[in-house]
Design an enzyme around this catalytic site. Structure first.
Site, short mmCIF file in Angstrom:
data_model
loop_
_atom_site.label_atom_id
_atom_site.label_comp_id
_atom_site.label_asym_id
_atom_site.label_seq_id
_atom_site.Cartn_x
_atom_site.Cartn_y
_atom_site.Cartn_z
N CYS A 115 -35.40 -11.65 0.62
CA CYS A 115 -36.04 -12.94 0.90
C CYS A 115 -37.53 -12.96 0.58
O CYS A 115 -38.11 -14.02 0.38
CB CYS A 115 -35.83 -13.33 2.36
N HIS A 252 -41.26 -19.06 3.63
CA HIS A 252 -39.85 -18.78 3.35
C HIS A 252 -39.02 -19.58 4.36
O HIS A 252 -39.36 -19.66 5.54
CB HIS A 252 -39.57 -17.28 3.48
N ASN A 282 -31.03 -21.09 3.93
CA ASN A 282 -31.85 -19.96 3.49
C ASN A 282 -31.38 -19.55 2.09
O ASN A 282 -30.27 -19.02 1.95
CB ASN A 282 -31.69 -18.80 4.49
O1 UT7 Z 1 -34.33 -14.60 5.49
C1 UT7 Z 1 -34.07 -13.36 6.06
C2 UT7 Z 1 -34.44 -13.34 7.45
N1 UT7 Z 1 -33.40 -13.81 8.30
C3 UT7 Z 1 -33.72 -14.51 9.35
O2 UT7 Z 1 -34.85 -14.83 9.50
C4 UT7 Z 1 -32.68 -14.81 10.39
C5 UT7 Z 1 -33.24 -14.48 11.74
N2 UT7 Z 1 -32.38 -14.77 12.83
C6 UT7 Z 1 -32.03 -16.03 13.19
O3 UT7 Z 1 -32.41 -16.98 12.54
C7 UT7 Z 1 -31.26 -16.22 14.45
O4 UT7 Z 1 -31.20 -15.02 15.16
C8 UT7 Z 1 -29.84 -16.77 14.22
C9 UT7 Z 1 -29.91 -18.20 13.75
C10 UT7 Z 1 -29.12 -15.91 13.20
C11 UT7 Z 1 -29.05 -16.75 15.53
O5 UT7 Z 1 -29.74 -17.47 16.53
P1 UT7 Z 1 -29.94 -16.82 17.97
O6 UT7 Z 1 -30.58 -17.84 18.80
O7 UT7 Z 1 -30.65 -15.52 17.78
O8 UT7 Z 1 -28.45 -16.64 18.45
P2 UT7 Z 1 -27.69 -15.29 18.86
O9 UT7 Z 1 -27.46 -14.44 17.67
O10 UT7 Z 1 -28.41 -14.72 20.03
O11 UT7 Z 1 -26.29 -15.88 19.32
C12 UT7 Z 1 -26.18 -16.73 20.46
C13 UT7 Z 1 -24.73 -17.11 20.66
C14 UT7 Z 1 -23.79 -15.92 20.63
O12 UT7 Z 1 -22.78 -16.13 21.60
P3 UT7 Z 1 -22.88 -15.35 22.99
O13 UT7 Z 1 -22.84 -13.88 22.64
O14 UT7 Z 1 -24.17 -15.77 23.61
O15 UT7 Z 1 -21.65 -15.85 23.70
C15 UT7 Z 1 -23.14 -15.99 19.25
O16 UT7 Z 1 -21.85 -15.46 19.21
O17 UT7 Z 1 -24.30 -17.98 19.60
C16 UT7 Z 1 -23.07 -17.48 19.02
N3 UT7 Z 1 -23.04 -17.84 17.63
C17 UT7 Z 1 -22.55 -19.00 17.17
N4 UT7 Z 1 -22.01 -20.06 17.80
C18 UT7 Z 1 -21.62 -21.10 17.05
C19 UT7 Z 1 -23.48 -17.12 16.57
N5 UT7 Z 1 -23.30 -17.80 15.43
C20 UT7 Z 1 -22.72 -18.98 15.78
C21 UT7 Z 1 -22.28 -20.09 15.03
N6 UT7 Z 1 -21.75 -21.13 15.71
N7 UT7 Z 1 -22.42 -20.18 13.69
#
Ligand code: UT7
Length: 325
Positions: A115, A252, A282
């Site tokens: 990225c 980005h 992204n």
């Molecule tokens: O460009 C390269 C760099 N990459 C990034 O910058 C990405 C960085 N990370 C992020 O943007 C975020 O961490 C995400 C968008 C990937 C995830 O957001 P988050 O607020 O960190 O969510 P999380 O991973 O803590 O997940 C929260 C909940 C989980 O459920 P539980 O364990 O709390 O029951 C996940 O299983 O959301 C669930 N979840 C989803 N639910 C519905 C994860 N993906 C999804 C989904 N739809 N697509």
């Protein structure tokens, strides 16, 4: 004392025709429009058609940049193409682009910083141009991340999209102040200790497969804002500028929450931030030149504006660049 600067002559981009909305993804996997919008700011993304490769997107973006710059392809003597999704293991996708544009002179190479690739590419081309090795460069970010996604993994597949963007840079003599046009400074960092937080579980030397993107999203998120703001502070320190001097912040486009938090920490008001993640998702190395082109096309970015770029991605790699349009 006059200095050489890499001045942007033009920019261009290309997005594949197919648009996939959150609602469409929600019909295929266990997710919802509400979750995706709330956590990322993404509403839709473009996906390359079957048989449409990274080089095809890159050629279209590069041609658009050449047209915008008003220069002939034959005048380009350097192509730096940032991608993590090359057409083939080798040759480099950049040579496909070179041939596709009908360029037979100079050099073309791929650069792999995921990225952060466009910022790394810009900094690399800038060094070649300022050093006198080349005169006019195309810096391209082009990706088909749809090909390396596990479409059954809801934690990653909703985040990414395909696309390409490019800028034409030319070495020009400038007075040697921060009022100069061109790239004023760039700052690149990597730390491979974080390699398992965002990676692809395949490759020619390890598995002989292409593999799928794997990410510990929360871990990446945790590091992102601090790393981004660090390299931006470096850019400010190197040029004696501050957040209030910035005309446009073009980050980005990974996640709107990361962008908002970074801008807020730096004191850059939301109205100065260019956002395209809502429409593009992204697109990795393509996201910054796609956003630049969007903001130039709608009249926001104008000649003389001070533009701040930043990116952070797999590796980790991260970097910033400050340039006057
Ligand atoms: O460009 C390269 C760099 N990459 C990034 O910058 C990405 C960085 N990370 C992020 O943007 C975020 O961490 C995400 C968008 C990937 C995830 O957001 P988050 O607020 O960190 O969510 P999380 O991973 O803590 O997940 C929260 C909940 C989980 O459920 P539980 O364990 O709390 O029951 C996940 O299983 O959301 C669930 N979840 C989803 N639910 C519905 C994860 N993906 C999804 C989904 N739809 N697509």
């Amino acid at each position: 004392m006059s200095v050489m600067r890499s001045v942007v002559l033009g920019c261009g981009s290309y997005l594949p025709g197919q648009v996939v909305t959150n609602a469409e993804l929600a019909r295929r996997i266990d997710t919802s429009d509400e979750w995706i919008v709330q956590r990322t700011g993404i509403h839709e993304r473009h996906i390359a058609a079957e048989g449409e490769f990274t080089s095809h997107l890159a050629i279209k973006a590069a041609q658009a940049a050449l047209d915008h710059a008003g220069v002939e392809a034959g005048s380009i003597d350097l192509i730096v193409l940032a991608t993590a999704t090359p057409d083939n293991t080798f040759p480099a996708t950049s040579v496909m682009v070179q041939a596709g544009l009908g360029i037979t002179g100079g050099a073309a190479f791929d650069l792999h910083a995921v990225c952060s690739g466009f910022v790394f590419g810009l900094a690399s081309a800038d060094n070649f141009l300022r050093g006198g090795a080349f005169k006019r460069a195309l810096v391209i970010g082009a990706e088909t991340f749809s090909r390396i996604l596990d479409w059954n993994d809801r934690t990653t597949c909703v985040l990414f999209g395909d696309g390409a963007g490019a800028v034409v840079l030319e070495a020009q003599e400038q007075p040697g102040t921060t009022a100069d046009r061109g790239i004023l400074t760039s700052h690149l960092r990597s730390d491979g200790r974080h390699k398992s937080k965002l990676y692809v579980d395949g490759g020619p030397s390890s598995t002989q497969t292409v593999g799928h993107l794997r990410m510990e999203g929360r871990e990446v998120f945790k590091h992102a804002v601090a790393m981004i703001t660090d390299v931006i502070e470096d850019a400010f320190a190197a040029t004696g500028t501050s957040a209030s001097d910035i005309t446009w912040f073009v980050p980005h486009q990974a996640n709107k929450r990361i962008i908002d938090a970074s801008a807020n920490k730096l004191g850059i008001p939301p109205e100065k931030v260019v956002i395209t993640v809502d429409r593009h998702g992204n697109t990795s190395a393509a996201s910054i030149p796609l956003a630049l082109t969007a903001a130039v096309a709608d009249g926001r970015i104008k000649r003389g504006d001070l533009i701040l770029l930043e990116a952070m991605g797999g590796g980790f790699t991260w970097g910033s660049a400050l340039l006057r349009w």
